[in-house]
Scaffold this motif. Structure first.
Motif, short mmCIF file in Angstrom:
data_model
loop_
_atom_site.label_atom_id
_atom_site.label_comp_id
_atom_site.label_asym_id
_atom_site.label_seq_id
_atom_site.Cartn_x
_atom_site.Cartn_y
_atom_site.Cartn_z
N VAL A 26 -2.11 5.90 -3.22
CA VAL A 26 -0.69 5.91 -2.89
C VAL A 26 -0.12 7.26 -3.33
CG1 VAL A 26 1.55 4.87 -3.41
CG2 VAL A 26 -0.47 3.41 -3.11
N PRO A 27 0.61 7.97 -2.46
CA PRO A 27 1.14 9.28 -2.84
C PRO A 27 2.01 9.20 -4.10
CG PRO A 27 1.40 8.90 -0.49
CD PRO A 27 0.96 7.60 -1.07
N ARG A 28 1.93 10.25 -4.92
CA ARG A 28 2.70 10.27 -6.16
C ARG A 28 4.20 10.24 -5.92
NH1 ARG A 28 1.04 11.13 -11.31
NH2 ARG A 28 -1.21 11.36 -11.66
N THR A 29 4.64 10.58 -4.73
CA THR A 29 6.06 10.54 -4.42
C THR A 29 6.56 9.11 -4.25
OG1 THR A 29 5.46 10.89 -2.10
CG2 THR A 29 6.12 12.83 -3.37
N ALA A 30 5.66 8.15 -4.09
CA ALA A 30 6.04 6.74 -3.92
C ALA A 30 6.29 6.11 -5.29
CB ALA A 30 4.95 5.99 -3.17
N PRO A 31 7.23 5.15 -5.37
CA PRO A 31 7.55 4.54 -6.66
C PRO A 31 6.42 3.72 -7.26
CG PRO A 31 8.69 3.42 -4.85
CD PRO A 31 8.10 4.67 -4.28
N ALA B 47 -18.99 9.98 -7.22
CA ALA B 47 -17.77 9.35 -6.72
C ALA B 47 -16.96 8.78 -7.88
CB ALA B 47 -18.12 8.24 -5.74
N GLU B 48 -15.63 8.92 -7.80
CA GLU B 48 -14.77 8.39 -8.86
C GLU B 48 -13.68 7.50 -8.29
OE1 GLU B 48 -12.23 10.94 -11.14
OE2 GLU B 48 -11.61 12.12 -9.40
N GLY B 49 -13.24 6.57 -9.17
CA GLY B 49 -12.12 5.71 -8.85
C GLY B 49 -11.03 5.91 -9.89
N PHE B 50 -9.82 5.46 -9.57
CA PHE B 50 -8.66 5.66 -10.44
C PHE B 50 -8.12 4.31 -10.88
CE2 PHE B 50 -9.13 9.44 -7.94
CZ PHE B 50 -8.79 10.48 -8.80
N ALA B 51 -8.32 4.00 -12.15
CA ALA B 51 -7.84 2.71 -12.65
C ALA B 51 -6.33 2.67 -12.81
CB ALA B 51 -8.51 2.40 -14.00
N ASP B 52 -5.71 3.83 -12.98
CA ASP B 52 -4.26 3.87 -13.22
C ASP B 52 -3.47 4.37 -12.01
OD1 ASP B 52 -5.04 6.51 -13.28
OD2 ASP B 52 -4.34 6.92 -15.31
N ARG B 53 -4.10 4.33 -10.83
CA ARG B 53 -3.40 4.69 -9.59
C ARG B 53 -3.57 3.55 -8.58
NH1 ARG B 53 -2.55 9.90 -8.03
NH2 ARG B 53 -1.43 8.86 -6.33
N ASN B 54 -2.53 3.31 -7.80
CA ASN B 54 -2.60 2.31 -6.75
C ASN B 54 -3.25 2.88 -5.50
OD1 ASN B 54 -1.60 -0.29 -7.55
ND2 ASN B 54 0.43 0.61 -7.80
N TYR B 55 -3.88 2.00 -4.75
CA TYR B 55 -4.61 2.38 -3.53
C TYR B 55 -3.93 1.81 -2.29
CZ TYR B 55 -8.75 4.18 -5.97
OH TYR B 55 -9.61 4.92 -6.74
N ASP C 226 -1.50 -3.96 -0.78
CA ASP C 226 -1.20 -5.11 0.09
C ASP C 226 -1.96 -6.36 -0.35
OD1 ASP C 226 -3.76 -4.45 0.82
OD2 ASP C 226 -3.38 -4.53 2.98
N GLY C 227 -2.69 -6.25 -1.48
CA GLY C 227 -3.44 -7.40 -1.99
C GLY C 227 -4.86 -7.51 -1.49
N SER C 228 -5.26 -6.65 -0.58
CA SER C 228 -6.62 -6.71 -0.05
C SER C 228 -7.60 -6.05 -1.02
CB SER C 228 -6.70 -6.01 1.31
OG SER C 228 -6.36 -4.63 1.20
#
Length: 249
Positions: free
Chosen positions: A175-180, A160-168, A207-209
């Motif tokens: 978060v889709p790459r089309t979102a700002p 399993a991997e996580g993304f430190a440079d992507r928002n969740y 959302d801060g959660s």
């Protein structure tokens, strides 16, 4: 904790990212196999540099879509996608063998990564390709995804991997790459998120959660702005937190 990055994604005279600098910092390299990015010369160069540094090479397989960088979903027949994944695996493995190493794992790229997380047929095609090519090859993917479930059910190792440079999003998806706000571009924030993933096994959603993030590898995108600076900070921050960067494969 493993640190992985997407590398070798340029082709021809076009270079994307600083592969050499990132290979000095990561422990695993997701190398493009010529479909969404990369070409034979690029694969040769990156495999040579990874072998020299002791970095594990993984096949980053994607849709046959250079123009769209593999970020546009394509509908595939099961057998067609299975065979294209095998084709990409074999191509990269050939270059690894030149340097007395081999492909150590597989990771889908871009739209294929997201499709395989929810689409039964596309996930099954990837699993069939890995089982046919090398049943001991781990699959690096999103935790609890359809791909992870099918791979585990087929007796394959799932990492399993996580993304430190992507928002969740709060549901645990990216978060889709089309979102700002898809990308996290501040290197300090990227490093802090990586440490939290490694030590607390959580990540903060938009959302801060705080949501669970049980991962064995953290991804840093080689084509993101400031990728090298972020990777350097992430590696230093993990070591300072008592976490040793180490390949999972």
């Amino acid at each position: 904790m493993d640190l992985n990055a997407d590398l070798g994604e340029g082709f021809g005279i076009w270079r994307l990212g600083d592969d050499a600098a990132l290979l000095d910092l990561v422990t695993s390299a997701n190398v493009a196999c010529g479909f969404h990015g990369g070409d034979p010369s690029t694969m040769h160069r990156v495999c040579a540099a990874a072998a020299e540094r002791g970095v594990a090479v993984g096949a980053q397989v994607g849709y046959r879509d250079l123009a769209g960088f593999g970020r546009r979903r394509i509908e595939y027949a099961f057998a067609d996608l299975r065979d294209e994944v095998i084709y990409q695996l074999g191509a990269l493995d050939a270059f690894c063998r030149l340097f007395r190493t081999r492909v150590r794992y597989l990771k889908p790229h871009g739209a294929l990564y997201h499709a395989a997380a929810v689409d039964e047929s596309q996930a099954a095609a990837i699993v069939a390709a890995v089982r046919g090519y090398d049943h001991e090859l781990p699959i690096l993917c999103a935790p609890a995804s359809r791909l992870a479930q099918l791979a585990a059910g087929a007796g394959l190792r799932v990492v399993a991997e996580g993304f430190a440079d992507r928002n969740y999003l709060p549901n645990g998806s990216l978060v889709p790459r089309t979102a700002p706000d898809a990308l996290v571009t501040d290197p300090e924030q990227v490093a802090a998120r990586a440490v939290r993933m490694a030590t607390e096994r959580t990540v903060v959603a938009i959302d801060g959660s705080a949501i669970a993030c049980q991962v064995a590898s953290i991804c840093l995108h080689g084509d993101s702005p400031g990728a090298v600076a972020a990777a350097r900070l992430v590696r230093t921050a993990l070591i300072d937190a008592g976490v040793t960067p180490k390949p999972f494969a």
